[in-house]
Design an enzyme around this catalytic site. Structure first.
Site, short mmCIF file in Angstrom:
data_model
loop_
_atom_site.label_atom_id
_atom_site.label_comp_id
_atom_site.label_asym_id
_atom_site.label_seq_id
_atom_site.Cartn_x
_atom_site.Cartn_y
_atom_site.Cartn_z
N ARG A 1 22.73 34.16 47.78
CA ARG A 1 22.42 32.73 47.75
C ARG A 1 21.11 32.39 48.47
O ARG A 1 20.35 31.54 48.01
CB ARG A 1 23.60 31.98 48.41
CG ARG A 1 23.59 30.51 48.22
CD ARG A 1 24.26 30.15 46.92
NE ARG A 1 24.04 28.76 46.61
CZ ARG A 1 24.72 28.09 45.69
NH1 ARG A 1 25.66 28.68 44.98
NH2 ARG A 1 24.46 26.83 45.45
N ILE B 1 24.57 23.44 44.36
CA ILE B 1 24.13 22.81 45.61
C ILE B 1 22.81 23.46 46.01
O ILE B 1 22.71 24.69 46.04
CB ILE B 1 25.18 23.05 46.72
CG1 ILE B 1 26.56 22.57 46.28
CG2 ILE B 1 24.75 22.39 48.03
CD1 ILE B 1 26.66 21.11 46.04
N ASN C 1 20.35 12.93 43.52
CA ASN C 1 21.39 13.53 42.71
C ASN C 1 22.20 12.41 42.06
O ASN C 1 22.21 11.27 42.54
CB ASN C 1 22.31 14.38 43.61
CG ASN C 1 23.20 15.33 42.82
OD1 ASN C 1 23.09 15.43 41.60
ND2 ASN C 1 24.08 16.01 43.52
N THR C 2 22.86 12.73 40.96
CA THR C 2 23.71 11.74 40.30
C THR C 2 25.09 12.33 40.10
O THR C 2 25.24 13.52 39.84
CB THR C 2 23.09 11.26 38.97
OG1 THR C 2 23.97 10.35 38.34
CG2 THR C 2 22.77 12.41 38.03
N HIS C 3 26.11 11.48 40.25
CA HIS C 3 27.49 11.97 40.23
C HIS C 3 28.35 10.98 39.43
O HIS C 3 28.25 9.77 39.64
CB HIS C 3 28.01 12.08 41.66
CG HIS C 3 29.42 12.57 41.73
ND1 HIS C 3 29.76 13.87 41.40
CD2 HIS C 3 30.57 11.95 42.05
CE1 HIS C 3 31.07 14.02 41.54
NE2 HIS C 3 31.59 12.88 41.93
N ASP D 1 22.15 16.12 50.39
CA ASP D 1 22.09 16.82 51.67
C ASP D 1 22.82 18.14 51.48
O ASP D 1 23.10 18.54 50.34
CB ASP D 1 22.61 15.95 52.82
CG ASP D 1 24.09 15.64 52.68
OD1 ASP D 1 24.76 16.22 51.80
OD2 ASP D 1 24.59 14.81 53.47
N ALA D 2 23.14 18.81 52.58
CA ALA D 2 23.71 20.16 52.46
C ALA D 2 25.15 20.16 51.97
O ALA D 2 25.69 21.21 51.61
CB ALA D 2 23.60 20.87 53.80
N GLY D 3 25.79 19.00 51.95
CA GLY D 3 27.19 18.94 51.54
C GLY D 3 27.34 18.73 50.04
O GLY D 3 26.37 18.67 49.29
C1 GRF Z 1 26.41 13.73 34.39
O1 GRF Z 1 27.54 12.91 34.27
C2 GRF Z 1 26.26 14.25 35.79
O2 GRF Z 1 26.53 13.31 36.77
C3 GRF Z 1 27.30 15.33 35.78
O3 GRF Z 1 27.12 15.97 34.54
C4 GRF Z 1 26.59 15.04 33.62
C5 GRF Z 1 25.29 15.57 33.10
O4 GRF Z 1 25.00 15.09 31.84
N1 GRF Z 1 27.23 16.17 36.92
P1 GRF Z 1 23.63 15.42 31.10
O5 GRF Z 1 23.40 16.92 31.18
O6 GRF Z 1 22.53 14.65 31.77
O7 GRF Z 1 23.84 14.98 29.70
#
Ligand code: GRF
Length: 206
Positions: free
Chosen positions: A69, A96, A109-111, A143-145
């Protein structure tokens, strides 16, 4: 204007629809940011194909190609650094990032859930099986988490009767794409500060 546009390196692991939304937005110079490279942790994904169709440089660093890693972390940071980003955007990047990247660049990041609820790789499934009626998406600084960084923006999405993981995730992703595009553009145009966990748009001292 374009010479001052914030430089984005976008990281992907999958279909890249969030990347595509950023590409489409950045086609307009007034957006304030442009994508200078796209990186991935795996080959053969639609996210990389989208970048190639857009004529962007791409790179792939597979964890399996490194002795561990730490070596992968250093390699990813070096590949990102070649493109001198102002901001790194993880758009469905399913790894990560380690200290070499996090200490060198701001990372967004997006979740697909309303953090701090349902972090991790299965945010949609976990929200659905918990039985929540409202879920959504979160854009945060990494962040690191695992999905623990300062929250930048959130939007709610209702869970509908009969939803399964796929239908709910698609509905979240529609909202997520516009939230990510809006957030990245505002950060690029307005600047931002972070104090502890508190994120604010706007340049310091203004
Ligand atoms: C998104 O919902 C993202 O938050 C999640 O996986 C999806 C990615 O979609 N971790 P894409 O590859 O941008 O279509």
């Amino acid at each position: 204007m374009s010479s001052q546009a914030a430089r984005l390196v976008v990281l992907v692991s999958g279909s890249g629809t969030n990347l595509q939304a950023l590409l489409d937005a950045a086609a307009d110079e007034s957006y304030g940011a442009r994508i200078v490279a796209v990186g991935a942790d795996r080959d053969g994904i639609e996210g990389l194909a989208r970048a190639e169709r857009a004529g962007l440089p791409t790179f792939v660093e597979r964890l399996a190609d490194h002795p561990g890693r730490d070596a992968w972390d250093r390699a990813v940071a070096a590949r990102i650094a070649e493109h001198r980003p102002d901001l790194v955007v993880c758009a469905g990047f399913m790894k990560i990032l380690g200290a070499p990247t996090l200490s060198a660049f701001p990372v967004l990041n997006t979740h697909p859930a309303l953090l701090p609820a349902f972090p991790g790789a299965h945010g949609v499934r976990d929200a659905l099986s918990y039985g929540v009626r409202i879920t959504g998406c979160t854009v945060m600084l990494a962040d690191a988490g695992v999905d623990t960084g300062p929250i930048v923006a959130q939007k709610a999405v209702p869970v509908l009767e009969g939803d399964d993981e796929a239908t709910l995730h698609e509905r979240i992703k529609t909202v997520e794409r516009s939230l990510l595009v809006d957030t990245v553009g505002r950060m690029a145009r307005e600047g931002w500060t972070v104090t502890g966990r508190i994120f604010r748009l706007g340049r310091p001292g203004r």
